[in-house]
Design a protein around this motif. Structure first.
Motif, PDB file in Angstrom:
ATOM      1  N   GLY A 162       0.279  12.577  -4.089  1.00 20.63           N
ATOM      2  CA  GLY A 162      -0.093  11.278  -4.629  1.00 20.63           C
ATOM      3  C   GLY A 162      -1.326  10.691  -3.983  1.00 20.63           C
ATOM      4  O   GLY A 162      -1.936   9.774  -4.540  1.00 20.63           O
ATOM      5  N   SER A 163      -1.731  11.215  -2.796  1.00 18.55           N
ATOM      6  CA  SER A 163      -2.901  10.674  -2.108  1.00 18.55           C
ATOM      7  C   SER A 163      -4.158  10.793  -2.958  1.00 18.55           C
ATOM      8  O   SER A 163      -4.936   9.842  -3.092  1.00 18.55           O
ATOM      9  N   ASP A 180      -6.573   2.920   3.773  1.00 12.29           N
ATOM     10  CA  ASP A 180      -5.940   3.148   5.071  1.00 12.29           C
ATOM     11  C   ASP A 180      -4.682   3.993   4.930  1.00 12.29           C
ATOM     12  O   ASP A 180      -4.478   4.954   5.685  1.00 12.29           O
ATOM     13  N   VAL A 181      -3.822   3.663   3.975  1.00 13.04           N
ATOM     14  CA  VAL A 181      -2.570   4.402   3.844  1.00 13.04           C
ATOM     15  C   VAL A 181      -2.832   5.841   3.399  1.00 13.04           C
ATOM     16  O   VAL A 181      -2.129   6.768   3.828  1.00 13.04           O
ATOM     17  N   SER A 201      -1.529   4.910 -16.350  1.00 15.49           N
ATOM     18  CA  SER A 201      -0.445   4.073 -15.828  1.00 15.49           C
ATOM     19  C   SER A 201      -0.703   3.692 -14.379  1.00 15.49           C
ATOM     20  O   SER A 201      -0.534   2.527 -13.986  1.00 15.49           O
ATOM     21  N   LEU A 202      -1.132   4.656 -13.577  1.00 19.37           N
ATOM     22  CA  LEU A 202      -1.423   4.372 -12.173  1.00 19.37           C
ATOM     23  C   LEU A 202      -2.677   3.520 -12.045  1.00 19.37           C
ATOM     24  O   LEU A 202      -2.727   2.597 -11.220  1.00 19.37           O
ATOM     25  N   LEU A 203      -3.693   3.805 -12.848  1.00 21.28           N
ATOM     26  CA  LEU A 203      -4.914   3.009 -12.807  1.00 21.28           C
ATOM     27  C   LEU A 203      -4.625   1.533 -13.089  1.00 21.28           C
ATOM     28  O   LEU A 203      -5.115   0.639 -12.412  1.00 21.28           O
ATOM     29  N   THR A 204      -3.814   1.307 -14.104  1.00 17.40           N
ATOM     30  CA  THR A 204      -3.461  -0.060 -14.461  1.00 17.40           C
ATOM     31  C   THR A 204      -2.694  -0.734 -13.328  1.00 17.40           C
ATOM     32  O   THR A 204      -2.958  -1.892 -12.980  1.00 17.40           O
ATOM     33  N   ALA A 243       0.835  -1.208   0.000  1.00 15.09           N
ATOM     34  CA  ALA A 243       0.000   0.000   0.000  1.00 15.09           C
ATOM     35  C   ALA A 243       0.865   1.251   0.000  1.00 15.09           C
ATOM     36  O   ALA A 243       0.619   2.203  -0.754  1.00 15.09           O
ATOM     37  N   ARG A 244       1.870   1.287   0.864  1.00 21.18           N
ATOM     38  CA  ARG A 244       2.768   2.445   0.906  1.00 21.18           C
ATOM     39  C   ARG A 244       3.531   2.589  -0.406  1.00 21.18           C
ATOM     40  O   ARG A 244       3.779   3.697  -0.885  1.00 21.18           O
ATOM     41  N   THR A 245       3.903   1.468  -0.990  1.00 16.46           N
ATOM     42  CA  THR A 245       4.604   1.508  -2.271  1.00 16.46           C
ATOM     43  C   THR A 245       3.763   2.203  -3.330  1.00 16.46           C
ATOM     44  O   THR A 245       4.258   3.069  -4.074  1.00 16.46           O
ATOM     45  N   LEU A 246       2.472   1.848  -3.414  1.00 12.29           N
ATOM     46  CA  LEU A 246       1.602   2.476  -4.411  1.00 12.29           C
ATOM     47  C   LEU A 246       1.399   3.954  -4.122  1.00 12.29           C
ATOM     48  O   LEU A 246       1.281   4.764  -5.048  1.00 12.29           O
ATOM     49  N   LEU A 247       1.347   4.326  -2.845  1.00 14.69           N
ATOM     50  CA  LEU A 247       1.242   5.744  -2.507  1.00 14.69           C
ATOM     51  C   LEU A 247       2.489   6.497  -2.971  1.00 14.69           C
ATOM     52  O   LEU A 247       2.389   7.591  -3.534  1.00 14.69           O
ATOM     53  N   ASP A 248       3.659   5.906  -2.750  1.00 16.15           N
ATOM     54  CA  ASP A 248       4.898   6.541  -3.205  1.00 16.15           C
ATOM     55  C   ASP A 248       4.942   6.655  -4.722  1.00 16.15           C
ATOM     56  O   ASP A 248       5.334   7.692  -5.271  1.00 16.15           O
ATOM     57  N   VAL A 249       4.539   5.588  -5.409  1.00 14.20           N
ATOM     58  CA  VAL A 249       4.555   5.614  -6.871  1.00 14.20           C
ATOM     59  C   VAL A 249       3.549   6.644  -7.392  1.00 14.20           C
ATOM     60  O   VAL A 249       3.805   7.329  -8.386  1.00 14.20           O
ATOM     61  N   ALA A 250       2.400   6.762  -6.699  1.00 18.10           N
ATOM     62  CA  ALA A 250       1.373   7.720  -7.123  1.00 18.10           C
ATOM     63  C   ALA A 250       1.874   9.158  -7.048  1.00 18.10           C
ATOM     64  O   ALA A 250       1.362  10.041  -7.754  1.00 18.10           O
ATOM     65  N   SER A 251       2.870   9.411  -6.215  1.00 17.82           N
ATOM     66  CA  SER A 251       3.427  10.760  -6.127  1.00 17.82           C
ATOM     67  C   SER A 251       4.274  11.108  -7.337  1.00 17.82           C
ATOM     68  O   SER A 251       4.624  12.263  -7.552  1.00 17.82           O
ATOM     69  N   ARG A 252       4.571  10.099  -8.141  1.00 14.36           N
ATOM     70  CA  ARG A 252       5.466  10.294  -9.277  1.00 14.36           C
ATOM     71  C   ARG A 252       4.813  10.005 -10.619  1.00 14.36           C
ATOM     72  O   ARG A 252       5.383  10.289 -11.660  1.00 14.36           O
TER      73      ARG A 252
END
Length: 242
Positions: A115-116, A105-106, A84-87, A70-79
């Motif tokens: 990225g939130s 939750d994250v 791409s993010l939807l997929t 979950a945290r990984t996806l939040l970090d990636v979403a910031s970039r």
């Protein structure tokens, strides 16, 4: 491991590196590490980030300290964002790497983080729309005959249809959060269409790993039951790259 040894005992692999370790993506060209303090002069090929992570946002994978999915996806979403993010979110949930509840939750614990908002949007109904756009691009890039979008059959609507042949295609980006009522409605729709002579295919994000195979199945539906002199004029082989 070498990058984490350099970064110190509290550091974890994060961002695109963590996504690759969790199997969400392929290997990233750079290594990303996150530590609770600022790291100076990182080695070549290493990007250092600063964050104090909660215990639930940390884990280990094959002896490598790594951010949670979950945290990984939040970090990636910031970039990154958009399709791409939807997929990435869709496939990570379908593969059982992370759950929608963990993602909510994250985000709830990091409301102002960059990225939130993107991550929350990726959890919404836009996911199906992104899949439909991808499927439409693939169909238009193939040599299959023209299709009709949002074709109505009785009280139901097909995402893509070839009405003259009673062949339909549904882009199903909702499976990972379908409820029991959703399942029942889908079955009722499918039975209604089959009862009226329709053949209906369903395509998910996972199916798009092999778009040529999807197109081949649709082609069989279009031509498999009837003799058609035009069949030779069409091919499911795409005209460009996928």
């Amino acid at each position: 491991m070498a990058a984490l040894l350099w970064a110190g005992p509290d550091a974890v692999a994060s961002h695109e590196t963590a996504a690759a370790l969790w199997g969400m993506t392929g290997a990233a060209p750079e290594l990303h590490v996150t530590a609770p303090r600022r790291l100076t002069s990182p080695p070549c090929g290493v990007q250092a980030h600063v964050a104090t992570l909660a215990k639930r946002d940390r884990g280990k994978l094959r002896a490598v300290a790594v951010t949670s999915p979950a945290r990984t996806l939040l970090d990636v979403a910031s970039r990154c964002g958009g399709d791409s993010l939807l997929t990435l979110v869709e496939r990570s949930v379908i593969d059982g790497i992370v759950s929608p509840a963990q993602l909510r939750d994250v985000v709830g614990r990091n409301p102002g983080r960059r990225g939130s908002r993107r991550l929350i949007q990726a959890l919404g109904p836009a996911t199906s729309s992104a899949l439909e756009r991808r499927v439409e691009a693939i169909l238009r890039g193939s040599r299959l005959p023209p299709f009709v979008r949002e074709h109505e059959v009785g009280p139901y609507r097909l995402d893509f249809a070839w009405p003259d042949r009673r062949v339909g295609l549904e882009a199903d980006g909702r499976r990972w959060h379908s409820s029991a009522p959703d399942f029942e409605r889908d079955r009722a729709k499918h039975n209604f269409l089959v009862d009226r002579g329709w053949q209906v295919w369903t395509v998910t994000w996972r199916d798009l790993d092999d778009p040529a195979r999807c197109l081949s199945s649709i082609e069989k539906g279009l031509y498999g039951q009837v003799g058609d002199s035009q069949h030779a004029a069409y091919s499911a082989t795409p005209t460009g790259s996928w």
